[in-house]
Write an enzyme that holds these catalytic residues in place. Structure first.
Site, short mmCIF file in Angstrom:
data_model
loop_
_atom_site.label_atom_id
_atom_site.label_comp_id
_atom_site.label_asym_id
_atom_site.label_seq_id
_atom_site.Cartn_x
_atom_site.Cartn_y
_atom_site.Cartn_z
NE ARG A 57 26.50 11.77 53.95
CZ ARG A 57 25.26 12.07 54.35
NH1 ARG A 57 24.67 13.18 53.93
NH2 ARG A 57 24.61 11.27 55.17
CD GLN A 91 15.76 9.84 62.28
OE1 GLN A 91 15.54 11.04 62.42
NE2 GLN A 91 16.32 9.11 63.24
CG ASN A 92 20.77 5.86 59.30
OD1 ASN A 92 20.69 6.94 59.88
ND2 ASN A 92 21.05 4.73 59.93
CG HIS A 109 15.38 11.65 56.75
ND1 HIS A 109 16.08 11.83 57.92
CD2 HIS A 109 14.12 12.10 57.01
CE1 HIS A 109 15.29 12.39 58.83
NE2 HIS A 109 14.09 12.54 58.30
CB CYS A 117 13.03 13.00 37.56
SG CYS A 117 12.32 14.21 36.43
CB CYS A 136 15.19 12.17 34.45
SG CYS A 136 14.34 13.24 33.26
CB THR A 177 17.80 8.50 66.22
OG1 THR A 177 17.42 9.80 65.72
CG2 THR A 177 16.72 7.97 67.13
N1 APR Z 1 25.62 2.98 69.07
C1 APR Z 1 24.44 3.56 69.43
N2 APR Z 1 24.19 4.89 69.34
C2 APR Z 1 25.19 5.66 68.85
C3 APR Z 1 26.45 5.14 68.45
C4 APR Z 1 26.64 3.73 68.57
N3 APR Z 1 27.78 3.13 68.23
N4 APR Z 1 27.23 6.17 68.01
C5 APR Z 1 26.49 7.29 68.13
N5 APR Z 1 25.26 6.99 68.63
C6 APR Z 1 24.15 7.91 68.89
C7 APR Z 1 24.55 9.27 69.40
O1 APR Z 1 24.60 9.28 70.83
C8 APR Z 1 23.38 10.13 68.89
O2 APR Z 1 22.31 10.15 69.83
O3 APR Z 1 23.55 8.13 67.63
C9 APR Z 1 22.92 9.41 67.62
C10 APR Z 1 23.29 10.13 66.33
O4 APR Z 1 22.59 11.34 66.32
P1 APR Z 1 22.64 12.28 65.02
O5 APR Z 1 24.05 12.42 64.59
O6 APR Z 1 21.82 13.49 65.34
O7 APR Z 1 21.91 11.41 63.88
P2 APR Z 1 20.35 11.21 63.67
O8 APR Z 1 19.62 11.17 64.97
O9 APR Z 1 20.20 10.05 62.76
O10 APR Z 1 19.92 12.55 62.87
C11 APR Z 1 18.57 12.60 62.46
O11 APR Z 1 19.02 14.66 61.29
O12 APR Z 1 20.44 15.93 60.08
C12 APR Z 1 19.32 15.14 59.98
O13 APR Z 1 18.63 13.97 58.09
C13 APR Z 1 19.57 13.94 59.11
O14 APR Z 1 18.61 11.74 59.34
C14 APR Z 1 19.33 12.76 60.03
C15 APR Z 1 18.51 13.35 61.15
#
Ligand code: APR
Length: 240
Positions: A57, A91-92, A109, A117, A136, A177
């Site tokens: 990634r 969270q990214n 996150h 380390c 480290c 999210t």
């Molecule tokens: N524009 C707006 N929203 C979008 C788009 C877009 N182009 N594409 C996808 N989405 C939305 C989806 O509908 C979904 O609700 O983004 C969200 C992505 O959800 P997840 O894949 O669950 O990601 P996230 O909410 O960041 O996950 C939270 O879970 O696994 C852990 O640590 C990881 O930080 C992550 C956390």
């Protein structure tokens, strides 16, 4: 119109930049069981598998010319306007907010671009892939760096600062999210309790159980610039 804004972003804000989300179709968790690559137990059981997952990634970020999109840039514009007190928490673990121009943000996150380390918890910018030789410089004997990523079962970063910002905000906005993972999924409840305006920006339609007062449906690259323009123009965002 608005003074103190907390914005939480998730994988959806990076989706249009070509970075996979976790729970959408063909998401990361479909091909990589969470317990194998996103838990301390998974790392202890098979460190190479976990290192390969995060190295892949990280390589994608630095090699495939993944760039910030209009949503990241709009949030940086809001920060630079200094018209509001902005607390940006993501969270990214990608670096697209930074590529979009944001300078003040909290990666709750962790970050793909760093190793940590395991003994001192000191972080190091990665200049090579994680592996047995990437160690480290803070310990003797040197310790192999782990991904600087918060795994399930671990405490997210900066929770005190996040709670303080939430308790004083007058607007809380979540962008891209799914609200699947706590504590981030509970931020909207805190914001509602302190009387803040709460707005959810998501590609998906409003979830009936959603606690946000307003839902801006659509692509982040379209809705976030519109949201920021409204805030900077002193217009209300208290609508769907
Ligand atoms: N524009 C707006 N929203 C979008 C788009 C877009 N182009 N594409 C996808 N989405 C939305 C989806 O509908 C979904 O609700 O983004 C969200 C992505 O959800 P997840 O894949 O669950 O990601 P996230 O909410 O960041 O996950 C939270 O879970 O696994 C852990 O640590 C990881 O930080 C992550 C956390």
């Amino acid at each position: 119109m608005y003074q103190r804004i907390v914005i939480l972003t998730g994988a959806g804000i990076s989706a249009e930049s070509g970075v996979k989300t976790f729970r959408d179709e063909d998401g990361l968790w479909e091909s990589h069981p969470i317990e194998d690559v996103a838990t301390p137990e998974g790392y202890a059981a098979n460190p190479t598998l976990v290192e390969d997952f995060y190295n892949a990634r990280w390589q994608q970020l630095i090699n495939e010319g993944i760039s910030a999109n209009a949503a990241h840039v709009a949030l940086a514009t809001l920060e630079q306007s200094q018209q509001v007190e902005l607390f940006l928490v993501t969270q990214n673990i990608d670096n697209l907010h930074e590529k979009g121009g944001s300078r003040k943000l909290l990666h709750m996150h962790g970050e793909l671009s760093k190793g940590r380390c395991p003994r001192s918890q000191q972080t190091f910018m990665l200049t090579e892939a994680l592996g047995p030789d990437n160690v480290c410089t803070c310990c003797i004997p040197a310790q192999k760096l782990r991904p600087h990523v918060v795994w399930f079962g671990e405490m997210p970063i900066g929770m005190d600062k996040i709670h303080q910002a939430l308790s004083q905000c007058d607007v809380f906005i979540a962008i891209g999210t799914s609200g699947s993972v706590y504590p981030a999924a509970g931020f909207v409840d805190i914001a509602n309790q302190v009387g803040a305006l709460t707005v959810n920006v998501n590609l998906a339609p409003r979830d009936p159980h959603c606690q946000f007062q307003y839902h801006w449906q659509g692509k982040a690259s379209e809705r976030v610039p519109a949201l920021v323009n409204a805030i900077l123009a002193g217009q209300s965002i208290a609508h769907d």
